[in-house]
Design a protein around this motif. Sequence first.
Motif, PDB file in Angstrom:
ATOM      1  N   ARG A   1     -72.028 -51.188  32.947  1.00  0.00           N
ATOM      2  CA  ARG A   1     -71.767 -50.786  34.396  1.00  0.00           C
ATOM      3  C   ARG A   1     -72.812 -49.868  35.010  1.00  0.00           C
ATOM      4  O   ARG A   1     -73.390 -50.270  36.115  1.00  0.00           O
ATOM      5  N   SER A   2     -73.093 -48.957  34.269  1.00  0.00           N
ATOM      6  CA  SER A   2     -74.270 -47.876  34.599  1.00  0.00           C
ATOM      7  C   SER A   2     -75.618 -48.537  34.917  1.00  0.00           C
ATOM      8  O   SER A   2     -76.279 -48.390  35.757  1.00  0.00           O
ATOM      9  N   LEU A   3     -75.845 -49.329  33.748  1.00  0.00           N
ATOM     10  CA  LEU A   3     -77.052 -50.104  33.739  1.00  0.00           C
ATOM     11  C   LEU A   3     -77.387 -51.221  34.924  1.00  0.00           C
ATOM     12  O   LEU A   3     -78.246 -51.321  35.462  1.00  0.00           O
ATOM     13  N   VAL A   4     -76.291 -51.708  35.318  1.00  0.00           N
ATOM     14  CA  VAL A   4     -76.353 -52.712  36.423  1.00  0.00           C
ATOM     15  C   VAL A   4     -76.451 -52.004  37.673  1.00  0.00           C
ATOM     16  O   VAL A   4     -77.198 -52.441  38.723  1.00  0.00           O
ATOM     17  N   ALA A   5     -75.819 -50.816  37.863  1.00  0.00           N
ATOM     18  CA  ALA A   5     -75.913 -49.981  38.993  1.00  0.00           C
ATOM     19  C   ALA A   5     -77.154 -49.383  39.135  1.00  0.00           C
ATOM     20  O   ALA A   5     -77.796 -49.347  40.363  1.00  0.00           O
ATOM     21  N   ARG A   6     -78.117 -49.370  38.062  1.00  0.00           N
ATOM     22  CA  ARG A   6     -79.492 -48.783  38.290  1.00  0.00           C
ATOM     23  C   ARG A   6     -80.248 -49.976  38.706  1.00  0.00           C
ATOM     24  O   ARG A   6     -81.508 -49.782  38.763  1.00  0.00           O
ATOM     25  N   GLY A   7     -79.801 -51.170  38.675  1.00  0.00           N
ATOM     26  CA  GLY A   7     -80.549 -52.405  39.066  1.00  0.00           C
ATOM     27  C   GLY A   7     -81.529 -53.121  38.076  1.00  0.00           C
ATOM     28  O   GLY A   7     -82.344 -53.609  38.346  1.00  0.00           O
ATOM     29  N   LEU A   8     -81.004 -53.048  36.808  1.00  0.00           N
ATOM     30  CA  LEU A   8     -81.537 -53.473  35.665  1.00  0.00           C
ATOM     31  C   LEU A   8     -80.958 -54.802  35.323  1.00  0.00           C
ATOM     32  O   LEU A   8     -81.395 -55.626  34.282  1.00  0.00           O
ATOM     33  N   GLY A   9     -80.012 -55.456  36.099  1.00  0.00           N
ATOM     34  CA  GLY A   9     -79.735 -56.930  35.910  1.00  0.00           C
ATOM     35  C   GLY A   9     -78.204 -56.941  36.351  1.00  0.00           C
ATOM     36  O   GLY A   9     -77.744 -56.084  37.085  1.00  0.00           O
ATOM     37  N   TYR A  10     -77.592 -57.938  35.912  1.00  0.00           N
ATOM     38  CA  TYR A  10     -76.302 -58.355  36.293  1.00  0.00           C
ATOM     39  C   TYR A  10     -75.396 -58.647  35.113  1.00  0.00           C
ATOM     40  O   TYR A  10     -75.982 -58.408  34.254  1.00  0.00           O
ATOM     41  N   SER A  11     -74.003 -58.461  35.444  1.00  0.00           N
ATOM     42  CA  SER A  11     -73.382 -58.749  34.100  1.00  0.00           C
ATOM     43  C   SER A  11     -71.935 -59.316  34.432  1.00  0.00           C
ATOM     44  O   SER A  11     -71.757 -59.529  35.615  1.00  0.00           O
ATOM     45  N   VAL A  12     -71.294 -59.890  33.243  1.00  0.00           N
ATOM     46  CA  VAL A  12     -69.920 -60.528  33.571  1.00  0.00           C
ATOM     47  C   VAL A  12     -69.080 -59.827  32.767  1.00  0.00           C
ATOM     48  O   VAL A  12     -69.146 -59.501  31.571  1.00  0.00           O
ATOM     49  N   LEU A  13     -67.939 -59.659  33.359  1.00  0.00           N
ATOM     50  CA  LEU A  13     -66.976 -58.657  32.744  1.00  0.00           C
ATOM     51  C   LEU A  13     -65.578 -59.312  33.113  1.00  0.00           C
ATOM     52  O   LEU A  13     -65.386 -60.271  33.683  1.00  0.00           O
ATOM     53  N   ASN A  14     -64.577 -58.576  32.382  1.00  0.00           N
ATOM     54  CA  ASN A  14     -63.038 -59.023  32.501  1.00  0.00           C
ATOM     55  C   ASN A  14     -62.190 -58.211  33.410  1.00  0.00           C
ATOM     56  O   ASN A  14     -61.418 -58.368  34.237  1.00  0.00           O
ATOM     57  N   GLN A  15     -62.073 -56.821  32.765  1.00  0.00           N
ATOM     58  CA  GLN A  15     -61.453 -55.651  33.186  1.00  0.00           C
ATOM     59  C   GLN A  15     -61.952 -55.069  34.234  1.00  0.00           C
ATOM     60  O   GLN A  15     -63.175 -54.667  34.281  1.00  0.00           O
ATOM     61  N   ARG A  16     -61.135 -54.631  35.524  1.00  0.00           N
ATOM     62  CA  ARG A  16     -61.739 -54.141  36.584  1.00  0.00           C
ATOM     63  C   ARG A  16     -61.361 -52.631  36.768  1.00  0.00           C
ATOM     64  O   ARG A  16     -60.159 -52.258  36.988  1.00  0.00           O
ATOM     65  N   PRO A  17     -62.258 -51.672  36.657  1.00  0.00           N
ATOM     66  CA  PRO A  17     -62.027 -50.217  36.738  1.00  0.00           C
ATOM     67  C   PRO A  17     -61.423 -49.910  38.552  1.00  0.00           C
ATOM     68  O   PRO A  17     -61.716 -50.961  39.175  1.00  0.00           O
ATOM     69  N   ALA A  18     -60.930 -49.208  38.779  1.00  0.00           N
ATOM     70  CA  ALA A  18     -60.301 -48.677  39.922  1.00  0.00           C
ATOM     71  C   ALA A  18     -61.294 -48.390  40.738  1.00  0.00           C
ATOM     72  O   ALA A  18     -61.037 -48.005  42.122  1.00  0.00           O
ATOM     73  N   THR A  19     -62.522 -48.044  40.305  1.00  0.00           N
ATOM     74  CA  THR A  19     -63.608 -47.477  41.226  1.00  0.00           C
ATOM     75  C   THR A  19     -64.856 -48.632  40.984  1.00  0.00           C
ATOM     76  O   THR A  19     -65.294 -48.748  39.935  1.00  0.00           O
ATOM     77  N   SER A  20     -65.547 -48.302  42.123  1.00  0.00           N
ATOM     78  CA  SER A  20     -66.974 -49.176  42.081  1.00  0.00           C
ATOM     79  C   SER A  20     -68.032 -48.216  41.468  1.00  0.00           C
ATOM     80  O   SER A  20     -69.279 -48.433  41.274  1.00  0.00           O
ATOM     81  N   GLN A  21     -67.892 -46.877  41.362  1.00  0.00           N
ATOM     82  CA  GLN A  21     -68.605 -45.893  40.973  1.00  0.00           C
ATOM     83  C   GLN A  21     -68.736 -46.028  39.295  1.00  0.00           C
ATOM     84  O   GLN A  21     -68.056 -46.178  38.924  1.00  0.00           O
ATOM     85  N   THR A  22     -70.130 -45.662  38.908  1.00  0.00           N
ATOM     86  CA  THR A  22     -70.246 -45.414  37.409  1.00  0.00           C
ATOM     87  C   THR A  22     -70.748 -44.241  36.908  1.00  0.00           C
ATOM     88  O   THR A  22     -70.857 -43.139  37.729  1.00  0.00           O
ATOM     89  N   TYR A  23     -70.319 -43.959  35.543  1.00  0.00           N
ATOM     90  CA  TYR A  23     -70.577 -42.674  34.979  1.00  0.00           C
ATOM     91  C   TYR A  23     -71.936 -42.096  35.282  1.00  0.00           C
ATOM     92  O   TYR A  23     -72.457 -40.916  35.393  1.00  0.00           O
ATOM     93  N   GLY A  24     -72.953 -43.206  35.551  1.00  0.00           N
ATOM     94  CA  GLY A  24     -74.518 -42.696  35.839  1.00  0.00           C
ATOM     95  C   GLY A  24     -74.736 -42.354  37.318  1.00  0.00           C
ATOM     96  O   GLY A  24     -75.840 -42.027  37.532  1.00  0.00           O
ATOM     97  N   GLY A  25     -73.655 -42.506  38.005  1.00  0.00           N
ATOM     98  CA  GLY A  25     -73.696 -42.153  39.679  1.00  0.00           C
ATOM     99  C   GLY A  25     -74.086 -43.065  40.655  1.00  0.00           C
ATOM    100  O   GLY A  25     -74.059 -42.962  41.658  1.00  0.00           O
ATOM    101  N   GLY A  26     -74.408 -44.331  40.053  1.00  0.00           N
ATOM    102  CA  GLY A  26     -74.648 -45.536  40.748  1.00  0.00           C
ATOM    103  C   GLY A  26     -73.522 -46.232  41.177  1.00  0.00           C
ATOM    104  O   GLY A  26     -72.310 -45.892  40.830  1.00  0.00           O
ATOM    105  N   GLU A  27     -73.572 -47.297  42.047  1.00  0.00           N
ATOM    106  CA  GLU A  27     -72.493 -48.030  42.467  1.00  0.00           C
ATOM    107  C   GLU A  27     -72.855 -49.488  42.032  1.00  0.00           C
ATOM    108  O   GLU A  27     -73.987 -50.000  42.399  1.00  0.00           O
ATOM    109  N   ILE A  28     -71.588 -50.396  41.861  1.00  0.00           N
ATOM    110  CA  ILE A  28     -71.738 -51.583  41.671  1.00  0.00           C
ATOM    111  C   ILE A  28     -71.059 -52.501  42.705  1.00  0.00           C
ATOM    112  O   ILE A  28     -69.876 -51.698  43.156  1.00  0.00           O
ATOM    113  N   ALA A  29     -71.244 -53.801  42.614  1.00  0.00           N
ATOM    114  CA  ALA A  29     -70.292 -54.711  43.398  1.00  0.00           C
ATOM    115  C   ALA A  29     -69.856 -55.778  42.691  1.00  0.00           C
ATOM    116  O   ALA A  29     -70.591 -56.181  41.911  1.00  0.00           O
TER     117      ALA A  29
END
Length: 308
Positions: A236-264
């Motif tokens: 999630r943190s790598l995606v928030a940095r703009g380094l690509g997209y990803s596919v996941l299954n479980q959804r965290p309760a927030t769009s914020q990441t450990y690295g401080g960025g945000e994902i959609a």
Amino acid sequence: MTPLMGFTLVQLRYFLVTAECGSMTEASGELHIAQSAVSTAVNNLERDLHVQLFLRRRGRGLTLTPAGERLRQHARELLARASEVEREARGDGGTISGPVTVGCFVTLAPYYLPPLFSQCTDRYPGIEINVVEGETDQLVQALGAGRIDFALTYDIGLSAELNLRSETIAPAPAYVIVPAGHPLAGQGTVELAELSAEPLVLLDLPHSRDYFRSLVAATGVAPDVRYRTRSYETVRSLVARGLGYSVLNQRPATSQTYGGGEIAELELRDGSPPLKVKLASLADMTQTTRARAVMDLLREIAARPARA
């Protein structure tokens, strides 16, 4: 007249601890008794059952024989049942207590374990939950070795070699994450073909990696795997940095990441079948009352509406 058994529960307990430790010396320390007492109990158990339970190799410790592996599974269950009988005899059978060891797939742990511990403490304060986190193969191995009562895992990678009983408790549909500033971030839905030219940040766990790659490959374009990590939050943190997209299954309760960025998060329109969250156990193993109580709690947790 019912014939008397030739072995005791104490012998089974000493055998079980020895099997877990792989050494009579370590088992004696765990049990706080003399090594000779452990050795005598195990030797007498082998004599009473007319089987060899351990291979004894000098300098290499103890290795269970096939008969020993089978006995370990049955001994664990029998000792748990004996504890229940003891509680019933003392008149406190209405109180569910004792240890339950749960195997949990690593990426499911943050979602299921906190509410499980919380609810179990409120409802069954006498139950002690121990957790073994791992990937599917590790959990299946732990089931076969009798180290866990049951496993909470996905339906991918479940071994056909073991006679397992599994029950689906929740679907886990795949979804896409992109950086919050991505051109597609406001769409709400997406087809993987729209992202196939972009780099993929891959959750690199056994079986999971093949599942995610297959979803992208189904678009007709080989996925451009630019970054790999075994950490869900690092993805999630790598995606928030703009380094690509990803596919996941479980959804965290927030769009914020450990690295401080945000994902959609974007729903998939591809119609890919969801993964299934399952409770898995050995088919020939009867669960204790406390293990069944913990499984019921997990069913309740899984039945709650998913985060919108």
